[in-house]
Write an enzyme that holds these catalytic residues in place. Structure first.
Site, PDB file in Angstrom:
ATOM      1  N   HIS A  60      12.771  -2.572   1.839  1.00  0.00           N
ATOM      2  CA  HIS A  60      12.191  -1.400   2.215  1.00  0.00           C
ATOM      3  C   HIS A  60      12.946  -0.227   1.942  1.00  0.00           C
ATOM      4  O   HIS A  60      14.109  -0.102   1.990  1.00  0.00           O
ATOM      5  CB  HIS A  60      12.085  -1.235   3.886  1.00  0.00           C
ATOM      6  CG  HIS A  60      11.237  -2.439   4.361  1.00  0.00           C
ATOM      7  ND1 HIS A  60       9.726  -2.453   4.274  1.00  0.00           N
ATOM      8  CD2 HIS A  60      11.550  -3.595   4.911  1.00  0.00           C
ATOM      9  CE1 HIS A  60       9.390  -3.467   4.596  1.00  0.00           C
ATOM     10  NE2 HIS A  60      10.508  -4.126   5.212  1.00  0.00           N
ATOM     11  N   ILE A  61      12.494   0.755   1.073  1.00  0.00           N
ATOM     12  CA  ILE A  61      13.202   2.069   0.799  1.00  0.00           C
ATOM     13  C   ILE A  61      13.865   2.577   1.903  1.00  0.00           C
ATOM     14  O   ILE A  61      14.996   3.100   1.577  1.00  0.00           O
ATOM     15  CB  ILE A  61      11.946   2.934  -0.023  1.00  0.00           C
ATOM     16  CG1 ILE A  61      11.466   2.029  -1.098  1.00  0.00           C
ATOM     17  CG2 ILE A  61      12.768   4.094  -0.550  1.00  0.00           C
ATOM     18  CD1 ILE A  61      10.175   2.753  -1.914  1.00  0.00           C
ATOM     19  N   SER A  62      13.069   2.991   2.924  1.00  0.00           N
ATOM     20  CA  SER A  62      13.600   3.400   3.994  1.00  0.00           C
ATOM     21  C   SER A  62      14.203   2.809   5.010  1.00  0.00           C
ATOM     22  O   SER A  62      14.272   1.544   4.979  1.00  0.00           O
ATOM     23  CB  SER A  62      12.361   4.489   4.868  1.00  0.00           C
ATOM     24  OG  SER A  62      11.699   3.516   5.517  1.00  0.00           O
ATOM     25  N   PRO A  79       0.698  -1.264   0.017  1.00  0.00           N
ATOM     26  CA  PRO A  79      -0.004  -0.097  -0.047  1.00  0.00           C
ATOM     27  C   PRO A  79       0.918   1.306  -0.080  1.00  0.00           C
ATOM     28  O   PRO A  79       2.029   1.304   0.779  1.00  0.00           O
ATOM     29  CB  PRO A  79      -0.664  -0.228   1.427  1.00  0.00           C
ATOM     30  CG  PRO A  79      -0.118  -1.088   2.058  1.00  0.00           C
ATOM     31  CD  PRO A  79       0.439  -2.070   1.080  1.00  0.00           C
ATOM     32  N   ASN A  80       0.104   2.251  -0.720  1.00  0.00           N
ATOM     33  CA  ASN A  80       0.966   3.613  -0.939  1.00  0.00           C
ATOM     34  C   ASN A  80       2.083   3.699  -1.666  1.00  0.00           C
ATOM     35  O   ASN A  80       2.779   4.872  -1.955  1.00  0.00           O
ATOM     36  CB  ASN A  80       1.137   4.433   0.641  1.00  0.00           C
ATOM     37  CG  ASN A  80      -0.229   4.321   1.442  1.00  0.00           C
ATOM     38  OD1 ASN A  80      -1.313   4.934   0.726  1.00  0.00           O
ATOM     39  ND2 ASN A  80      -0.356   3.657   2.500  1.00  0.00           N
ATOM     40  N   ARG A 119       7.396   0.118  13.586  1.00  0.00           N
ATOM     41  CA  ARG A 119       7.955  -0.451  12.433  1.00  0.00           C
ATOM     42  C   ARG A 119       8.940  -1.514  12.795  1.00  0.00           C
ATOM     43  O   ARG A 119       9.719  -1.690  11.786  1.00  0.00           O
ATOM     44  CB  ARG A 119       8.597   0.862  11.522  1.00  0.00           C
ATOM     45  CG  ARG A 119       7.396   1.959  11.119  1.00  0.00           C
ATOM     46  CD  ARG A 119       8.098   2.773  10.125  1.00  0.00           C
ATOM     47  NE  ARG A 119       7.055   3.902  10.097  1.00  0.00           N
ATOM     48  CZ  ARG A 119       5.760   4.168   9.473  1.00  0.00           C
ATOM     49  NH1 ARG A 119       5.723   3.142   8.476  1.00  0.00           N
ATOM     50  NH2 ARG A 119       5.276   5.175   9.337  1.00  0.00           N
ATOM     51  N   GLU A 149      12.853  -9.332   0.945  1.00  0.00           N
ATOM     52  CA  GLU A 149      11.964  -8.265   1.673  1.00  0.00           C
ATOM     53  C   GLU A 149      13.094  -6.933   1.096  1.00  0.00           C
ATOM     54  O   GLU A 149      14.093  -6.989   1.650  1.00  0.00           O
ATOM     55  CB  GLU A 149      11.943  -8.482   2.811  1.00  0.00           C
ATOM     56  CG  GLU A 149      11.086  -7.307   3.633  1.00  0.00           C
ATOM     57  CD  GLU A 149      11.074  -7.433   5.256  1.00  0.00           C
ATOM     58  OE1 GLU A 149      12.099  -8.020   5.924  1.00  0.00           O
ATOM     59  OE2 GLU A 149      10.096  -6.866   5.933  1.00  0.00           O
ATOM     60  N   ARG A 159      13.396   3.956  12.444  1.00  0.00           N
ATOM     61  CA  ARG A 159      11.986   4.549  12.564  1.00  0.00           C
ATOM     62  C   ARG A 159      11.171   4.280  13.972  1.00  0.00           C
ATOM     63  O   ARG A 159      11.918   3.722  14.643  1.00  0.00           O
ATOM     64  CB  ARG A 159      11.439   4.388  11.211  1.00  0.00           C
ATOM     65  CG  ARG A 159      12.083   4.964  10.226  1.00  0.00           C
ATOM     66  CD  ARG A 159      11.443   4.904   8.791  1.00  0.00           C
ATOM     67  NE  ARG A 159      10.118   5.676   8.811  1.00  0.00           N
ATOM     68  CZ  ARG A 159       9.187   5.569   7.755  1.00  0.00           C
ATOM     69  NH1 ARG A 159       9.300   4.651   6.903  1.00  0.00           N
ATOM     70  NH2 ARG A 159       7.975   6.243   7.686  1.00  0.00           N
ATOM     71  N   ALA A 168       3.080  -0.764   4.642  1.00  0.00           N
ATOM     72  CA  ALA A 168       2.649  -0.794   6.078  1.00  0.00           C
ATOM     73  C   ALA A 168       2.173  -2.283   6.428  1.00  0.00           C
ATOM     74  O   ALA A 168       2.297  -2.635   7.719  1.00  0.00           O
ATOM     75  CB  ALA A 168       1.502   0.070   6.148  1.00  0.00           C
ATOM     76  N   ASN A 223       7.978  -5.640  -0.983  1.00  0.00           N
ATOM     77  CA  ASN A 223       8.102  -4.521  -0.225  1.00  0.00           C
ATOM     78  C   ASN A 223       6.540  -4.494   0.080  1.00  0.00           C
ATOM     79  O   ASN A 223       5.785  -3.963  -0.458  1.00  0.00           O
ATOM     80  CB  ASN A 223       8.461  -3.192  -0.841  1.00  0.00           C
ATOM     81  CG  ASN A 223       8.426  -2.218   0.189  1.00  0.00           C
ATOM     82  OD1 ASN A 223       7.971  -2.410   1.131  1.00  0.00           O
ATOM     83  ND2 ASN A 223       9.085  -0.834  -0.101  1.00  0.00           N
ATOM     84  N   HIS A 268       4.164  -4.548   9.219  1.00  0.00           N
ATOM     85  CA  HIS A 268       4.066  -4.394  10.577  1.00  0.00           C
ATOM     86  C   HIS A 268       2.932  -5.116  11.176  1.00  0.00           C
ATOM     87  O   HIS A 268       2.623  -5.096  12.256  1.00  0.00           O
ATOM     88  CB  HIS A 268       4.469  -2.966  10.956  1.00  0.00           C
ATOM     89  CG  HIS A 268       5.332  -2.338  10.268  1.00  0.00           C
ATOM     90  ND1 HIS A 268       6.858  -2.749  10.339  1.00  0.00           N
ATOM     91  CD2 HIS A 268       5.398  -1.200   9.265  1.00  0.00           C
ATOM     92  CE1 HIS A 268       7.384  -1.939   9.389  1.00  0.00           C
ATOM     93  NE2 HIS A 268       6.674  -0.877   8.720  1.00  0.00           N
ATOM     94  N   TYR A 283      11.043   8.723   1.247  1.00  0.00           N
ATOM     95  CA  TYR A 283      10.889   7.841  -0.010  1.00  0.00           C
ATOM     96  C   TYR A 283      11.299   8.340  -1.396  1.00  0.00           C
ATOM     97  O   TYR A 283      11.516   7.392  -2.125  1.00  0.00           O
ATOM     98  CB  TYR A 283       9.439   7.227  -0.288  1.00  0.00           C
ATOM     99  CG  TYR A 283       8.887   6.811   1.198  1.00  0.00           C
ATOM    100  CD1 TYR A 283       9.400   5.491   1.697  1.00  0.00           C
ATOM    101  CD2 TYR A 283       7.705   7.273   1.869  1.00  0.00           C
ATOM    102  CE1 TYR A 283       8.830   4.858   2.921  1.00  0.00           C
ATOM    103  CE2 TYR A 283       7.242   6.999   2.817  1.00  0.00           C
ATOM    104  CZ  TYR A 283       7.823   5.669   3.497  1.00  0.00           C
ATOM    105  OH  TYR A 283       7.348   5.114   4.694  1.00  0.00           O
ATOM    106  N   ARG A 286       4.372  10.852  -2.032  1.00  0.00           N
ATOM    107  CA  ARG A 286       4.435  10.469  -0.645  1.00  0.00           C
ATOM    108  C   ARG A 286       5.765  10.927   0.287  1.00  0.00           C
ATOM    109  O   ARG A 286       6.492  10.159  -0.059  1.00  0.00           O
ATOM    110  CB  ARG A 286       4.101   9.191  -0.626  1.00  0.00           C
ATOM    111  CG  ARG A 286       4.231   8.473   0.566  1.00  0.00           C
ATOM    112  CD  ARG A 286       4.172   7.059   0.284  1.00  0.00           C
ATOM    113  NE  ARG A 286       4.121   6.344   1.963  1.00  0.00           N
ATOM    114  CZ  ARG A 286       4.255   5.249   1.988  1.00  0.00           C
ATOM    115  NH1 ARG A 286       4.811   4.147   1.336  1.00  0.00           N
ATOM    116  NH2 ARG A 286       4.067   4.581   3.366  1.00  0.00           N
ATOM    117  N   ASP A 309       2.070 -15.980   6.293  1.00  0.00           N
ATOM    118  CA  ASP A 309       1.416 -17.091   5.986  1.00  0.00           C
ATOM    119  C   ASP A 309       1.412 -17.647   4.786  1.00  0.00           C
ATOM    120  O   ASP A 309       1.584 -18.649   4.427  1.00  0.00           O
ATOM    121  CB  ASP A 309      -0.074 -17.207   6.589  1.00  0.00           C
ATOM    122  CG  ASP A 309       0.025 -17.481   8.287  1.00  0.00           C
ATOM    123  OD1 ASP A 309       1.225 -17.606   8.780  1.00  0.00           O
ATOM    124  OD2 ASP A 309      -1.141 -17.584   8.807  1.00  0.00           O
TER     125      ASP A 309
END
Ligand code: DQA
Length: 147
Positions: A99-101, A9-10, A110, A97, A106, A76, A73, A79, A22, A17, A86
């Site tokens: 993550h950009i940040s 999402p997002n 998170r 996995e 953080r 949200a 990725n 978390h 990001y 954003r 699953d």
């Protein structure tokens, strides 16, 4: 070798954003970067972005028997989503996995990654380049596993 790259999402709002977190590149630039990296490496790639947890679970299930590995990725859902964890465990495809940040620096909420528990490696804090690292890592892993 065929892989699936999933964005949660997002991430379709990249560029708009929170650019200080990001970056200024948009989702189309991320798609181009992933496609170029995979083309250069001789990897077939399908990209998928969704703001919906169930759609991501469906896509992971669909990969079973069709893809060799997954780069994800979960955004949200990282978390919160035991369902995505699953699904990754169910298909048992090697997953990396991204993550950009740098989520490790953080907020406390998170600091847990449910999908990460089913991943062979996590890249974070490298911006969009993290996807390239994840793709190359997955390729190496799959090549060595096949020997
Ligand atoms: C993110 C980090 C998550 O905590 C956040 O909810 C996102 C993006 C990242 O790429 O840095 O949406 O996954």
């Amino acid at each position: 070798m065929n892989i699936l790259v999933i964005n949660g999402p997002n991430l379709n709002m990249l560029g708009i954003r929170e650019p200080e977190l990001y970056g200024k590149s948009d989702y189309a630039a991320l798609v181009a970067l992933v496609e170029e990296t995979c083309a250069r490496e001789g990897i077939g790639v399908e990209l998928f972005q969704s703001n919906h947890e169930g759609a991501i679970v469906d896509k992971i299930q669909e990969a079973y028997g069709k893809k060799d590995g997954i780069v994800i990725n979960p955004a949200a859902y990282t978390h919160t989503s035991v369902a995505i964890l699953d699904a990754l465990k169910a298909v048992a495809l090697p997953a990396v996995e991204v993550h950009i940040s740098d989520v490790s620096c953080r907020e406390d909420f998170r600091q847990v990654s449910y999908p990460g528990m089913a991943c062979i490696r996590t890249f974070m804090g490298l911006g969009l380049e993290g996807y390239c690292h994840a793709i190359l890592y997955l390729k190496e892993y799959l090549e060595h596993r096949e020997k």
